[in-house]
Design an enzyme around this catalytic site. Structure first.
Site: not given
Length: 282
Positions: A50, A55, A80, A114
């Site tokens: 994930d 990120y 996401k 997200h």
């Protein structure tokens, strides 16, 4: 549920594809550490990774998947959409394509909005663009993250594709049972982020005796609680021993009394932002 690698159960999504119930999360893992950590997880038996645009480590996840030696169709990858890519102000389609390009693993197994960002864009317009990308084969499935019931109700009323998952903050201090029930009623699987409340549960005096009685760590007990509730969970670590420990959840079971004791810890207390109020854009 059917068994997958290392006896990790898989869950069927509402579009017919399956997803491993336990995954490996790379939130807050620096990009230069992500490839090694992901390769370690895959070596140990994880088959669900994930990540997210936010990120900053999608490319490194993709490198690990490509270099793992594991057939692509045996690894489930989620990413996401970033908060700065909501329609109609942003080019959502181009942002989605950036994830496909960064991962470079072919079709992405699951792509999520997200955050709903109620005061920023229009998550319904954003979702419609993801529906097109899904129909075009860029994503094998699409879902949402941090959506509350009113967000989902609007999405279900105004669009065609039902999200396969809703990834929300869930842990013993925030059990989210009403929202989980709404998800279930609409064939939306719940995924739990912050499953151990960012470590807050590890010193809870109610959990220590359960763990001691089972010969397990508190983290394992809480992750097992998630598994028995039927949620998907993806703990994060860069430490090999902890990555391995988080995988060892399928050779023990919590009793009804132990589950009840964990459920009793709910205080509707968040560690992360409230999606009704969170409108941050990078």
């Amino acid at each position: 549920m059917a068994s997958t690698q290392n006896s990790i159960p898989s869950i069927s999504l509402n579009n017919g594809i399956t997803i491993p119930q336990l995954g490996f999360g790379v939130f807050q893992i620096p990009a230069d550490e992500t490839k090694a950590a992901t390769l370690t997880a895959l070596e140990l038996g994880y088959r669900h990774i994930d990540t997210a645009q936010m990120y900053g480590n999608e490319a490194e996840v993709g490198q690990a998947v490509r270099e793992s030696g594991i057939p692509r169709d045996e690894i489930f990858v989620t990413s996401k959409l970033n908060n700065n890519a909501h329609a109609p102000e942003a080019d959502t389609a181009a942002a989605a394509q950036r994830t496909v390009d960064a991962l470079d693993i072919g079709a992405v197994d699951l792509y999520l909005i997200h955050w709903p960002l109620p005061e920023v864009g229009d998550y319904v317009a954003t979702w419609r663009i993801l529906e097109e990308a899904y129909r075009d084969g860029k994503f094998r499935s699409i879902g949402v993250s941090n959506f509350h019931q009113p967000h989902l109700e609007r999405l279900l009323a105004e669009t065609d594709v039902v999200p396969v998952v809703n990834q929300i903050e869930v842990h013993p201090y925030l059990s989210q049972n009403p929202l989980r029930q709404f998800n279930s009623d609409h064939q939306i699987v719940t995924e739990a982020w912050s499953p151990i409340a960012q470590g807050d549960v590890l010193d809870d005096p109610a959990l220590a005796p359960i763990a001691a009685g089972l010969g397990r760590s508190v983290a394992q007990v809480v992750l097992r609680w998630h598994i028995q509730r039927g949620d998907i969970v993806f703990p994060k670590s860069v430490t090999r021993s902890r990555i391995a420990e988080n995988l060892e959840l399928f050779d023990f079971e919590l009793s009804d009394d132990q589950v009840s004791a964990i459920e009793a810890l709910n205080a509707d207390r968040r560690r992360g932002p409230n999606p009704d109020e969170f409108n941050w854009v990078p």
